[in-house]
Design a protein around this motif. Structure first.
Motif, PDB file in Angstrom:
ATOM      1  N   THR A 257      -1.777 -11.593  -5.010  1.00 27.65           N
ATOM      2  CA  THR A 257      -1.381 -12.994  -4.900  1.00 27.65           C
ATOM      3  C   THR A 257      -2.576 -13.913  -4.685  1.00 27.65           C
ATOM      4  N   GLY A 258      -3.659 -13.399  -4.126  1.00 30.83           N
ATOM      5  CA  GLY A 258      -4.832 -14.225  -3.880  1.00 30.83           C
ATOM      6  C   GLY A 258      -5.587 -14.617  -5.141  1.00 30.83           C
TER       7      GLY A 258
ATOM      8  N   VAL B 269      -6.008  -8.143 -15.056  1.00 33.41           N
ATOM      9  CA  VAL B 269      -5.278  -7.151 -14.266  1.00 33.41           C
ATOM     10  C   VAL B 269      -5.583  -7.399 -12.792  1.00 33.41           C
ATOM     11  N   THR B 270      -4.534  -7.501 -11.989  1.00 30.78           N
ATOM     12  CA  THR B 270      -4.669  -7.605 -10.541  1.00 30.78           C
ATOM     13  C   THR B 270      -3.845  -6.504  -9.905  1.00 30.78           C
ATOM     14  N   TYR B 271      -4.158  -6.180  -8.646  1.00 27.77           N
ATOM     15  CA  TYR B 271      -3.385  -5.115  -8.001  1.00 27.77           C
ATOM     16  C   TYR B 271      -3.371  -5.314  -6.495  1.00 27.77           C
ATOM     17  N   ASP B 272      -2.455  -4.624  -5.850  1.00 26.16           N
ATOM     18  CA  ASP B 272      -2.401  -4.591  -4.395  1.00 26.16           C
ATOM     19  C   ASP B 272      -3.048  -3.284  -3.934  1.00 26.16           C
ATOM     20  N   PRO B 273      -4.137  -3.358  -3.144  1.00 23.50           N
ATOM     21  CA  PRO B 273      -4.767  -2.123  -2.671  1.00 23.50           C
ATOM     22  C   PRO B 273      -3.815  -1.310  -1.792  1.00 23.50           C
ATOM     23  N   ARG B 274      -4.067  -0.044  -1.682  1.00 21.55           N
ATOM     24  CA  ARG B 274      -3.220   0.830  -0.860  1.00 21.55           C
ATOM     25  C   ARG B 274      -3.096   0.265   0.557  1.00 21.55           C
TER      26      ARG B 274
ATOM     27  N   ALA C 231      -1.577  -2.476   1.359  1.00 22.82           N
ATOM     28  CA  ALA C 231      -1.491  -3.941   1.376  1.00 22.82           C
ATOM     29  C   ALA C 231      -0.459  -4.410   0.356  1.00 22.82           C
ATOM     30  N   GLY C 232       0.187  -5.527   0.655  1.00 26.78           N
ATOM     31  CA  GLY C 232       1.153  -6.086  -0.275  1.00 26.78           C
ATOM     32  C   GLY C 232       2.248  -5.102  -0.630  1.00 26.78           C
ATOM     33  N   ARG C 233       2.407  -4.871  -1.927  1.00 25.31           N
ATOM     34  CA  ARG C 233       3.472  -3.998  -2.425  1.00 25.31           C
ATOM     35  C   ARG C 233       3.071  -2.525  -2.475  1.00 25.31           C
ATOM     36  N   SER C 234       1.803  -2.214  -2.241  1.00 24.78           N
ATOM     37  CA  SER C 234       1.311  -0.847  -2.408  1.00 24.78           C
ATOM     38  C   SER C 234       1.353  -0.087  -1.089  1.00 24.78           C
ATOM     39  N   GLU C 235       2.158   0.940  -1.049  1.00 25.40           N
ATOM     40  CA  GLU C 235       2.365   1.697   0.184  1.00 25.40           C
ATOM     41  C   GLU C 235       1.528   2.967   0.205  1.00 25.40           C
ATOM     42  N   ARG C 236       1.006   3.272   1.401  1.00 21.76           N
ATOM     43  CA  ARG C 236       0.405   4.582   1.603  1.00 21.76           C
ATOM     44  C   ARG C 236       1.526   5.590   1.796  1.00 21.76           C
ATOM     45  N   THR C 237       1.374   6.733   1.175  1.00 24.84           N
ATOM     46  CA  THR C 237       2.392   7.780   1.299  1.00 24.84           C
ATOM     47  C   THR C 237       1.890   8.963   2.121  1.00 24.84           C
ATOM     48  N   ASP C 238       0.630   8.897   2.596  1.00 21.47           N
ATOM     49  CA  ASP C 238       0.083  10.021   3.344  1.00 21.47           C
ATOM     50  C   ASP C 238       0.064   9.788   4.850  1.00 21.47           C
ATOM     51  N   GLY C 239       0.466   8.595   5.292  1.00 21.02           N
ATOM     52  CA  GLY C 239       0.538   8.307   6.719  1.00 21.02           C
ATOM     53  C   GLY C 239      -0.797   8.083   7.398  1.00 21.02           C
ATOM     54  N   ALA C 240      -1.891   8.039   6.645  1.00 26.71           N
ATOM     55  CA  ALA C 240      -3.213   7.856   7.247  1.00 26.71           C
ATOM     56  C   ALA C 240      -3.344   6.438   7.818  1.00 26.71           C
ATOM     57  N   PRO C 241      -3.964   6.282   8.987  1.00 25.00           N
ATOM     58  CA  PRO C 241      -4.051   4.967   9.626  1.00 25.00           C
ATOM     59  C   PRO C 241      -5.145   4.077   9.068  1.00 25.00           C
ATOM     60  N   GLU C 242      -6.162   4.658   8.404  1.00 20.49           N
ATOM     61  CA  GLU C 242      -7.271   3.871   7.887  1.00 20.49           C
ATOM     62  C   GLU C 242      -7.577   4.257   6.445  1.00 20.49           C
TER      63      GLU C 242
END
Length: 289
Positions: A41-42, A56-61, A63-74
């Motif tokens: 969006t930025g 092409v734009t994207y949401d990084p893991r 952030a935004g619509r892109s979800e982490r699926t591994d549960g890592a905090p950082e």
């Protein structure tokens, strides 16, 4: 500009959402606009200035619509770089041009160091890579303190410290911890901790992004043309100083762009840079290739 096509991509530990805006001009090379933790969006305003290019734009893991699926905090820059490599490969359009801002610029440097074959030209705008600074020990300690403040006290206190960091000019003194902590209220931030700890900047990317050490040998040897840029109004600030350090490490002159760290913004997040002038400077950098 043609209608945006939104797509998803499964990567290692994340589901990415990205947007493709087909261009009307003859240049077949896609232009990626990336930030971190800022999502797609930025780049709405900046993308509108490149209607002749497929953008092409994207949401990084995380952030935004892109979800982490591994549960890592950082998140690590190398993880973001791998995501970007997979995204470029799935586009199947050959090497792309990349404009990368802030943490996105750090991630793009990691991408080019690992996969220069995927990027024709990279314009990295104000990458906050603290190890390149003479005062890197103080800078990294302050960044780590911002992260720990977030975990301990929540968004308001940590974001106040972050704003103070990126807005100050000159080296960070070794005595920074003795300075009074900035007030969240002074920046219109919440003074109470709401208990959430999912902020993509303060929680997920703060430490790894700012502590990233660019692989200067790989970057100097890369086939990718690399432009390191900083905003004219950013002179002396943390991200402009790190940009200058990265440019020196690669051995390329620092490009001076209009406005500041968010110079391409046209009202996104309530911030206004100089997007038309910024887009003109970016187009000139890309055309020089």
């Amino acid at each position: 500009m043609a209608e945006t096509d939104t797509r998803t991509l499964q990567t290692v530990g994340a589901t990415l959402h990205y947007d493709v805006r087909p261009g009307t001009g003859p240049d077949p090379r896609p232009l990626l606009l990336i930030g971190s933790p800022m999502d797609a969006t930025g780049f709405t305003t900046l993308a509108s200035h490149f209607g002749d290019r497929t953008v092409v734009t994207y949401d990084p893991r995380g952030a935004g619509r892109s979800e982490r699926t591994d549960g890592a905090p950082e998140n690590l820059p190398e993880e973001h770089a791998d995501d970007l490599a997979r995204l470029i490969e799935v586009l199947d359009a050959g090497p792309v041009d990349v404009f990368a801002s802030s943490g996105g610029a750090v991630n793009a440097l990691a991408l080019v160091a690992a996969r220069p074959d995927l990027v024709h030209t990279l314009v990295a705008h104000e990458p906050p890579s603290a190890p390149v600074l003479p005062d890197h020990e103080a800078a990294l300690a302050l960044c780590a303190d911002i992260h720990s403040t977030y975990l301990r006290e929540g968004l308001g206190m940590a974001m106040a410290k972050f704003i103070a960091l990126v807005s100050r000019t000159g080296p960070i003194p070794a005595t920074w911890a003795e300075e009074p902590a900035p007030s969240p209220a002074a920046f219109g931030l919440p003074t109470e901790d709401d208990g959430t700890r999912d902020d993509p900047l303060l929680g997920q990317n703060m430490r790894a992004c700012t502590s990233y050490v660019p692989d200067f040998a790989a970057l100097r040897a890369a086939s990718t043309r690399i432009v390191i840029a900083a905003g004219k109004e950013s002179e002396g600030t943390f991200c402009a100083r790190t940009a200058a350090g990265v440019a020196e490490g690669i051995g390329t002159p620092l490009a001076v762009y209009p406005s500041n760290h968010g110079g391409f913004l046209g009202g996104e997040y309530g911030q206004h840079g100089a997007p038309a002038e910024f887009a003109e400077a970016l187009r000139a950098s890309l055309a020089d290739a």
